[in-house]
Every structure is written in structure tokens, then in C-alpha cells.
Design a protein around this motif. Sequence first.
Motif, PDB file in Angstrom:
ATOM      1  N   GLY A  60      46.594  41.165  43.659  1.00 33.67           N
ATOM      2  CA  GLY A  60      45.993  42.110  42.727  1.00 33.67           C
ATOM      3  C   GLY A  60      45.467  41.529  41.438  1.00 33.67           C
ATOM      4  N   LEU A  61      45.165  40.222  41.397  1.00 34.13           N
ATOM      5  CA  LEU A  61      44.704  39.612  40.154  1.00 34.13           C
ATOM      6  C   LEU A  61      43.261  39.112  40.219  1.00 34.13           C
ATOM      7  CD1 LEU A  61      47.783  37.565  38.873  1.00 34.13           C
ATOM      8  CD2 LEU A  61      46.998  39.822  38.166  1.00 34.13           C
ATOM      9  N   ALA A  62      42.575  39.365  41.325  1.00 33.07           N
ATOM     10  CA  ALA A  62      41.199  38.867  41.438  1.00 33.07           C
ATOM     11  C   ALA A  62      40.253  39.580  40.473  1.00 33.07           C
ATOM     12  CB  ALA A  62      40.702  39.009  42.872  1.00 33.07           C
ATOM     13  N   ASP A  63      40.373  40.891  40.371  1.00 38.29           N
ATOM     14  CA  ASP A  63      39.422  41.656  39.556  1.00 38.29           C
ATOM     15  C   ASP A  63      39.440  41.257  38.078  1.00 38.29           C
ATOM     16  OD1 ASP A  63      38.409  42.955  41.728  1.00 38.29           O
ATOM     17  OD2 ASP A  63      39.569  44.790  41.443  1.00 38.29           O
ATOM     18  N   PRO A  64      40.621  41.087  37.446  1.00 36.96           N
ATOM     19  CA  PRO A  64      40.593  40.656  36.045  1.00 36.96           C
ATOM     20  C   PRO A  64      39.902  39.304  35.854  1.00 36.96           C
ATOM     21  CG  PRO A  64      42.769  41.471  36.627  1.00 36.96           C
ATOM     22  CD  PRO A  64      42.001  41.377  37.904  1.00 36.96           C
ATOM     23  N   CYS A  65      40.066  38.399  36.833  1.00 38.15           N
ATOM     24  CA  CYS A  65      39.404  37.094  36.731  1.00 38.15           C
ATOM     25  C   CYS A  65      37.895  37.236  36.904  1.00 38.15           C
ATOM     26  CB  CYS A  65      39.972  36.136  37.774  1.00 38.15           C
ATOM     27  SG  CYS A  65      41.712  35.708  37.511  1.00 38.15           S
ATOM     28  N   LEU A  66      37.486  38.083  37.842  1.00 36.98           N
ATOM     29  CA  LEU A  66      36.059  38.338  38.036  1.00 36.98           C
ATOM     30  C   LEU A  66      35.434  38.955  36.789  1.00 36.98           C
ATOM     31  CD1 LEU A  66      36.099  39.683  41.693  1.00 36.98           C
ATOM     32  CD2 LEU A  66      34.824  37.683  40.903  1.00 36.98           C
ATOM     33  N   ASP A  67      36.174  39.831  36.137  1.00 35.96           N
ATOM     34  CA  ASP A  67      35.659  40.482  34.929  1.00 35.96           C
ATOM     35  C   ASP A  67      35.446  39.484  33.794  1.00 35.96           C
ATOM     36  OD1 ASP A  67      35.724  42.910  36.219  1.00 35.96           O
ATOM     37  OD2 ASP A  67      37.636  43.537  35.351  1.00 35.96           O
ATOM     38  N   SER A  68      36.280  38.441  33.738  1.00 39.49           N
ATOM     39  CA  SER A  68      36.206  37.486  32.634  1.00 39.49           C
ATOM     40  C   SER A  68      35.355  36.261  32.941  1.00 39.49           C
ATOM     41  CB  SER A  68      37.618  37.020  32.250  1.00 39.49           C
ATOM     42  OG  SER A  68      38.366  38.080  31.710  1.00 39.49           O
ATOM     43  N   GLY A  69      35.239  35.906  34.231  1.00 40.96           N
ATOM     44  CA  GLY A  69      34.509  34.703  34.613  1.00 40.96           C
ATOM     45  C   GLY A  69      33.120  35.021  35.125  1.00 40.96           C
ATOM     46  N   LEU A  70      32.553  34.073  35.871  1.00 42.79           N
ATOM     47  CA  LEU A  70      31.223  34.243  36.452  1.00 42.79           C
ATOM     48  C   LEU A  70      31.255  33.802  37.910  1.00 42.79           C
ATOM     49  CD1 LEU A  70      28.235  35.013  35.833  1.00 42.79           C
ATOM     50  CD2 LEU A  70      27.814  32.556  35.609  1.00 42.79           C
ATOM     51  N   ARG A  71      30.827  34.681  38.789  1.00 37.88           N
ATOM     52  CA  ARG A  71      30.788  34.396  40.217  1.00 37.88           C
ATOM     53  C   ARG A  71      29.610  33.477  40.528  1.00 37.88           C
ATOM     54  NH1 ARG A  71      28.636  36.673  45.063  1.00 37.88           N
ATOM     55  NH2 ARG A  71      30.177  36.884  46.742  1.00 37.88           N
ATOM     56  N   PHE A  72      29.809  32.531  41.461  1.00 36.60           N
ATOM     57  CA  PHE A  72      28.710  31.671  41.903  1.00 36.60           C
ATOM     58  C   PHE A  72      28.908  31.310  43.368  1.00 36.60           C
ATOM     59  CE2 PHE A  72      31.929  28.663  40.435  1.00 36.60           C
ATOM     60  CZ  PHE A  72      31.946  27.721  41.458  1.00 36.60           C
ATOM     61  N   GLU A  73      27.842  30.859  44.016  1.00 33.50           N
ATOM     62  CA  GLU A  73      27.924  30.454  45.420  1.00 33.50           C
ATOM     63  C   GLU A  73      26.859  29.418  45.742  1.00 33.50           C
ATOM     64  OE1 GLU A  73      27.070  33.811  48.112  1.00 33.50           O
ATOM     65  OE2 GLU A  73      26.880  35.024  46.299  1.00 33.50           O
ATOM     66  N   VAL A  74      26.745  28.427  44.867  1.00 35.68           N
ATOM     67  CA  VAL A  74      25.775  27.367  45.097  1.00 35.68           C
ATOM     68  C   VAL A  74      26.303  26.048  44.532  1.00 35.68           C
ATOM     69  CG1 VAL A  74      24.525  27.798  42.932  1.00 35.68           C
ATOM     70  CG2 VAL A  74      23.329  26.721  44.863  1.00 35.68           C
ATOM     71  N   PHE A  75      25.983  24.953  45.219  1.00 38.43           N
ATOM     72  CA  PHE A  75      26.289  23.595  44.778  1.00 38.43           C
ATOM     73  C   PHE A  75      24.959  22.868  44.655  1.00 38.43           C
ATOM     74  CE2 PHE A  75      27.221  19.170  46.523  1.00 38.43           C
ATOM     75  CZ  PHE A  75      27.523  18.639  45.292  1.00 38.43           C
ATOM     76  N   LYS A  76      24.642  22.385  43.436  1.00 40.52           N
ATOM     77  CA  LYS A  76      23.340  21.778  43.178  1.00 40.52           C
ATOM     78  C   LYS A  76      23.515  20.354  42.649  1.00 40.52           C
ATOM     79  CE  LYS A  76      21.665  25.048  40.413  1.00 40.52           C
ATOM     80  NZ  LYS A  76      20.709  25.956  39.705  1.00 40.52           N
ATOM     81  N   GLN A  77      22.588  19.478  43.058  1.00 42.09           N
ATOM     82  CA  GLN A  77      22.570  18.114  42.555  1.00 42.09           C
ATOM     83  C   GLN A  77      21.234  17.843  41.872  1.00 42.09           C
ATOM     84  OE1 GLN A  77      24.639  14.963  44.919  1.00 42.09           O
ATOM     85  NE2 GLN A  77      24.344  16.399  46.613  1.00 42.09           N
TER      86      GLN A  77
END
Length: 370
Positions: A60-77
Motif C-alpha cells: 500500500g505504499l506505491a501511490d504516495p511514491c508515485l505522487d511525489s516522484g516521476l514515472r518513466f519507462e525509457v532508457f536513453k544513451q
Amino acid sequence: MNKTKRVLVVGSGIGGATAAYALAKAGLETHCIDIQPARSTLGSGICLLHNTMRALSEIGLADPCLDSGLRFEVFKQFDAAGNLLMSNPTPPGIGIRRPELARILETSASAAGAKMERGLTAKSVSDRGDCVEVEFSDGREAAYDLVVAADGAYSKLREQFFGAEHRVCFAGQSAWRFNAPRPPEVDGFCLYRSPDGKRTVGALPTSKETCYLFFLENSAQHLHWPDDQLDVLVRERLAGFSAPVIQDSLALITSPQQVLVRPFDVTLVPAPWHRGRVVLLGDSAHSPTPQMTSGGGMAIEDAVVLAQCLKAESSIPEALVAYTNRRFERVSTVWNASLQLCKYEQEAVPNPQRSAALLLQTYQYLGQPM
């Protein structure tokens, strides 16, 4: 519920605070202590990969982290000038400021009923067979059914109960870190490589507005730098990177206190991770290099699995055996991948494609159940 009633967690870092929350939520009387008198408001960021977010979601702690952080789904070079060389999709994760993650975990643990005390450490810990007797640094004494050693890579409890042979060793690299405003292109895990491939600067988002940058430096031994010169020294090291992301961030560093430097001291304790009623968790059991950005994530998984095992098994010995059995292969796979990436980066002629392939392969492995 088995006969475990009272648990002491030594250390309230990422793993310890998560354990305090998960154990309290499981119905155990949980006491968590930390030698530091106050939660640090300093620190850079941390990447919580998809597996970590799944573990946090289970408690039950994912949502507070999502609210404070930034979601991403890419690795770039990128190259040193900031030109994009490669972009690969990754399973979704988030970046978040370390002080913010610490706040979420510690306040959640307190709200769940865990007793959180700072400025306190265990002066002596004695396993009596049927309980663990603890004398605290303030003179108090108490007995517990289980002690969780979440006291980090330089764990005193690990040395006491597992021996000095599991002390950390230097992996040949150190990281320079500093925070910065987030430009739009830092929307995932970004790496900037020098023309010879021997130097790497990374950037990770930590919120919609912020990110942090890191530079990896190779050395045969621990290096020591004057604390009042860290701002000057980091600029010298990154002078060859003309990417605007890097140079614009460096321009905002006005004091050495804005720069953090840490050597990569590593250890992986063989199974089992318990001696009697004392069990290792997080960096005390497995301190990795950060190339897989999974040190904190593995500690969070440890905490969730330990709470599950204590709740499911009929005795403490059975629970601790189940905990190690569920964790060791997974943790060692990620630990070994991280160290291999670190070694690749120290080769005379680094191969970025090989490193990227191992990174992405291990990201996929982390998608398996913990």
C-alpha cells in the motif's frame, strides 16, 4: 500468526523503514531505531524500478511514491555533446528524491503503529535462544523475539553475528552526485558517454521539476577529496561533457555542500541470512554497486518478503529459512549484474552496447515474482 510478537529493526534507512512498516502492518509489535538523531534532508535521488513499485503496491505504499516522484519507462544513451544515440523502452519505474522517500516510509511506519526512535543504537545484542536481549545506548534494556539488522553496508550486527569476513570491499568506482532542475529530455534513465567510452554521466528524474546527475570515477583504491573543493572538482571532471543538460546543471552548483561523493563498497553475504534470531536485510546482507539502480529496491523487496514469511510460517526458524530461500537467488543475480556492469566500465576499451544489453536483460529478469 506465529509466535513472533516483538521485533527490533536496527536502522531506519530504506530497508529498515519499509520493514518497520510491513511488520507493524502484519500485526507485530515493531520497534525501529536509528543512530542518526534526525532524518536527513540532504541526498540526491533514487530509482524505483517496476519490481520495486510492485512490492510497494503490495503493502500500500506505491501511490504516495508515485505522487511525489516521476514515472518513466525509457532508457536513453547520449554522446558527450547531448546527441541521442539510442532509446530503449523499459518497464515503468519512478525516480524520487531520497529525503522524500525516507519521509514517506518513516511516517507510514509510525502511522502503522511502529515505534520509531532516532538518536539511539543497540549497545549490545545477545541472542539467548528463546529471545534476543538488547541494551540500548541510553541505558534501557528490552527483549525481542527477532532482531532485523538493517544497519547498512557497514553493519556492526553483521560483523558480530556473521564475522568480519563479510566486510565490504571496494569495487573500483565512486559516484559523484548532485541535484538539478529537470529539463524535458531527462524523462527516463539517461546516460551520457565520453568519446572514448571511459567516462559516463547519468541523469535520472526525481519529480516533475527535479532530477539528479551522477558521474562514475574509476580508481584502484578509495580516493579522498577535500570537502570544501567538491564543487570545483566535479566541474573539472565533467569539463569534457558539453551536453546542455550537464553544463546547465553544473552552472547551478554554488557550494561544495551540493555535491555528494560515495565509493562503491560491496558485499554479498552467503545464505542463510540469519544467525539464530538475528536476520540481515538490505545492504547489511547485499550491498551492490548502483549500476542496476536496485540497491534500495532489493531492500524494499527484502522487507516485504520478510513480513510475508513471518506471517505465513509457524516458527521463526522456518520463517527465516523461507526468507533467505526466496531472496538469495534473486538478489545475487541482480548483485552480480551490477558488479559486472561496474567492471565493464573499468575496462581499457569499454563496450557500451554490451553494458546496455546486460542492463536491459536484468531489467527483464526483475519482472519475475520476488
